[in-house]
Enzyme design. Sequence first.
Site, PDB file in Angstrom:
ATOM      1  N   HIS A 159     -19.858  25.174  25.655  1.00  0.00           N
ATOM      2  CA  HIS A 159     -20.497  26.589  26.084  1.00  0.00           C
ATOM      3  C   HIS A 159     -20.193  26.566  27.764  1.00  0.00           C
ATOM      4  O   HIS A 159     -20.440  27.211  29.053  1.00  0.00           O
ATOM      5  CB  HIS A 159     -21.439  26.661  25.721  1.00  0.00           C
ATOM      6  CG  HIS A 159     -22.412  26.202  25.624  1.00  0.00           C
ATOM      7  ND1 HIS A 159     -23.474  25.140  24.866  1.00  0.00           N
ATOM      8  CD2 HIS A 159     -23.627  26.173  26.439  1.00  0.00           C
ATOM      9  CE1 HIS A 159     -23.873  25.153  25.115  1.00  0.00           C
ATOM     10  NE2 HIS A 159     -24.757  25.616  26.947  1.00  0.00           N
ATOM     11  N   ASP A 210     -19.273  22.386  19.695  1.00  0.00           N
ATOM     12  CA  ASP A 210     -19.600  22.349  21.233  1.00  0.00           C
ATOM     13  C   ASP A 210     -19.221  21.032  21.902  1.00  0.00           C
ATOM     14  O   ASP A 210     -19.974  20.879  22.688  1.00  0.00           O
ATOM     15  CB  ASP A 210     -21.398  22.993  21.345  1.00  0.00           C
ATOM     16  CG  ASP A 210     -21.122  23.723  22.676  1.00  0.00           C
ATOM     17  OD1 ASP A 210     -20.387  23.845  23.204  1.00  0.00           O
ATOM     18  OD2 ASP A 210     -22.091  24.377  22.463  1.00  0.00           O
ATOM     19  N   SER A 263     -28.050  20.997  28.229  1.00  0.00           N
ATOM     20  CA  SER A 263     -26.872  20.964  27.431  1.00  0.00           C
ATOM     21  C   SER A 263     -25.771  19.728  27.654  1.00  0.00           C
ATOM     22  O   SER A 263     -25.287  20.305  29.486  1.00  0.00           O
ATOM     23  CB  SER A 263     -26.579  22.300  28.013  1.00  0.00           C
ATOM     24  OG  SER A 263     -26.604  23.300  27.010  1.00  0.00           O
TER      25      SER A 263
HETATM   26  N1  ARG Z   1     -28.562  28.356  22.854  1.00  0.00           N
HETATM   27  C1  ARG Z   1     -27.460  27.843  24.091  1.00  0.00           C
HETATM   28  C2  ARG Z   1     -28.626  27.325  24.990  1.00  0.00           C
HETATM   29  O1  ARG Z   1     -29.271  28.284  25.751  1.00  0.00           O
HETATM   30  C3  ARG Z   1     -26.085  28.082  23.394  1.00  0.00           C
HETATM   31  C4  ARG Z   1     -26.212  28.918  24.474  1.00  0.00           C
HETATM   32  C5  ARG Z   1     -24.083  29.280  24.695  1.00  0.00           C
HETATM   33  N2  ARG Z   1     -23.598  29.754  23.480  1.00  0.00           N
HETATM   34  C6  ARG Z   1     -23.801  31.298  22.686  1.00  0.00           C
HETATM   35  N3  ARG Z   1     -23.038  30.968  21.571  1.00  0.00           N
HETATM   36  N4  ARG Z   1     -24.402  32.273  23.631  1.00  0.00           N
HETATM   37  O2  ARG Z   1     -27.066  27.253  26.411  1.00  0.00           O
HETATM   38  N1  GLU Z   2     -27.773  25.594  25.558  1.00  0.00           N
HETATM   39  C1  GLU Z   2     -28.883  25.435  26.361  1.00  0.00           C
HETATM   40  C2  GLU Z   2     -27.748  24.959  28.008  1.00  0.00           C
HETATM   41  O1  GLU Z   2     -27.592  25.506  27.892  1.00  0.00           O
HETATM   42  C3  GLU Z   2     -29.643  24.353  25.846  1.00  0.00           C
HETATM   43  C4  GLU Z   2     -30.037  24.200  24.929  1.00  0.00           C
HETATM   44  C5  GLU Z   2     -32.081  24.563  25.566  1.00  0.00           C
HETATM   45  O2  GLU Z   2     -32.137  25.523  26.223  1.00  0.00           O
HETATM   46  O3  GLU Z   2     -32.448  24.023  24.970  1.00  0.00           O
HETATM   47  O4  GLU Z   2     -28.918  24.568  28.079  1.00  0.00           O
END
Ligand code: ARG
Ligand code: GLU
Length: 666
Positions: free
Chosen positions: A84, A210, A601
């Site tokens: 991502h 990922d 991330s």
């Molecule tokens: N929750 C993760 C973050 O905050 C992954 C976000 C990307 N994935 C998604 N399905 N939107 O970045």
């Molecule tokens: N998916 C998050 C990011 O893009 C990390 C998840 C979180 O917030 O801990 O950094």
Amino acid sequence: MRRILSILAGALLCVVPALADEGMWLPSLISQRIADMQAKGFKLDAEDIYSVNQASLKDAVVLFGGGCTGEVVSKEGLLFTNYHCGYSYIQRHSSVEHDYLKDGYWALKREDELPNPGLSVSFLDRMEDVSAIMNDAEDKELAAAELVKQATAGGKGLSASVEALYYGNQYFLFVYRVFSDVRFVGAPPSSIGKFGGDTDNWMWPRHTGDFSIFRIYADKDNNPAPYSPDNVPYTPKKYFKVSLAGVKEGDFTFIYGFPGSTQEYITSDAVRYISEVSDPAKIGLRTLRLDAQKKYMGQSQAVRIQYSSKNASVSNSWKKWQGEMKGIRKMKTVQTKKEYEAAFEKWAKGTRYEGITEKLADIYRRLEPFNYAREYTSESALAVELPQFASSYFSAQPENREAVKENFLKDYYMPIDKESFVALMTAYGKNVNEEFRPLYYEQQMALYGSEQAWADALFSSPFARGDYSDVENDPVYIFRREFTKYYNEQLLPVYRDLTAQITELYHDYMQGQMEFEPDKTFYPDANLTLRVAYGKVQGYEPQDGIYYHPQSTLTGIIEKDNPDIFDYDIPQALRDIYATGLYDDQPVCFLATNHTTGGNSGSPIINADGNLIGLNFDRVWEGTQSDVTFDPEICRNISLDVRYLVFVVDKVFHAGAILQEVEFVN
Ligand code: ARG
Ligand code: GLU
């Protein structure tokens, strides 16, 4: 007597059971934590984590783009990060003929590695405590600029910044080396890289592959240089070895990365605002947008593709806020902080800290209506897409306008935007008091009589119909202009002024808390600077009677697999390899107790020997309150198991050549 007491306290510290895994620590001060880390299983020293004299693990960690982390895994600058995090670059290389999102991509030869204009990675060269200079300075901005100037003079690709920690009780200079020739090497199809999509986002059990792979290039002298075909793979000072030994519950882990933002020391009023006012309001507004998106995305494949990225970003925070709000309520953080503040004030009587929490409460009371209107406006009126486009079209240079237009229109579906407009503006009228709305709003509502009639007029304006000749006088543009003006001139200045006063009080409150609890080690809030968090592999109890194990496997992917559900439709190659029966237990993701946040991330998750065991990519939903308050029982970070990366590259897509330069260990 004082001396004896403090010696006693020191002795006590040694026998006190190790603290929970909360904290995002500064690498250069990690010697303060190293005993605790070693007691929990870490086998290396502070100098292995951060050193100014020798290569250390920090030299293998990068800030990837503007808000992710990546890690170097070979002598030749090979880099791992999340799928991502690489997504938008992979998307830009994709077309109908070469759909790398759908099919994946593997550069088996160096010539096939693809440049990414605009992408850079930053290595932390060094960090330095500059508190003395900053505190003495009459003009802090000037002092910081001077420090930055000195730090970056003469070096290729150097950049620097001075950052305040603990609300300005400490200042650090961070000096980076920025490499801007970063090439795309490989990624799985999005059906692996985004497996589970928004359905599984922030959730466990998780099965997302990922990861994406890049390579850093440098000039012939190994220095940062803009893209050139003559550049060569960068030789890093340090790279991670990759462990194939795997993880088990209880294993020590640590994370190196760039966490973006946390607010662990705010008062009960600020927490109450988040969990009782801000989060619920923003969740409500985003639900309206997501409902409109969902309706049309379900009706058309083309619209689904157009809105997949927008939908993901709208829903990402939407889901996080729900976890955060619930988590704060469940932990009774407002109550706990109130009690803490009462105890603090009792202690502070007669000191210069007396009354500070009440002063904060008073400013928060004045701030709240402005902050609420500010957030509500930006999540409603300012979230409508067409006026955003009108404004960027208007402010673009004439020669760029065509590109702005194409870029916007390719992913735009007006019925979604129009329905969102009606729903958002209806909520706005209901939930924002008249004294916090622009006159323009009242005029338009008086003119049209309803949000629907207003929308009918706006979305059939000349601009909306594709006539861009007079954008400046078009109602769509005017809508954006008027709300932005109100936002910038009526809401922001008050917000900024009160927030600055609050920050100043926090500067003292932070000091006060440190004196109030002299035995506690305070860590600075995250601010997108390099940090270390450590903990262990561990499951959790999301609800009474349920225990979540910390490891997921390929079998779980196959259990979710469903060709009719977009988020769960896996590539045939993965079904085929599972059918051999050899890989039922193939590890995919795992949970640990490391304190992380957005920006982490892609961060390397590292074992007791300092070797890479995975890539951090998320947290569990029940623990997202950790940006405000960390609960060791339930806050977990989610990592890709690096063995799944190897499995996907090598076994599923036969691209193992890419990993040949990686040093694997057990
Ligand atoms: N929750 C993760 C973050 O905050 C992954 C976000 C990307 N994935 C998604 N399905 N939107 O970045
Ligand atoms: N998916 C998050 C990011 O893009 C990390 C998840 C979180 O917030 O801990 O950094």
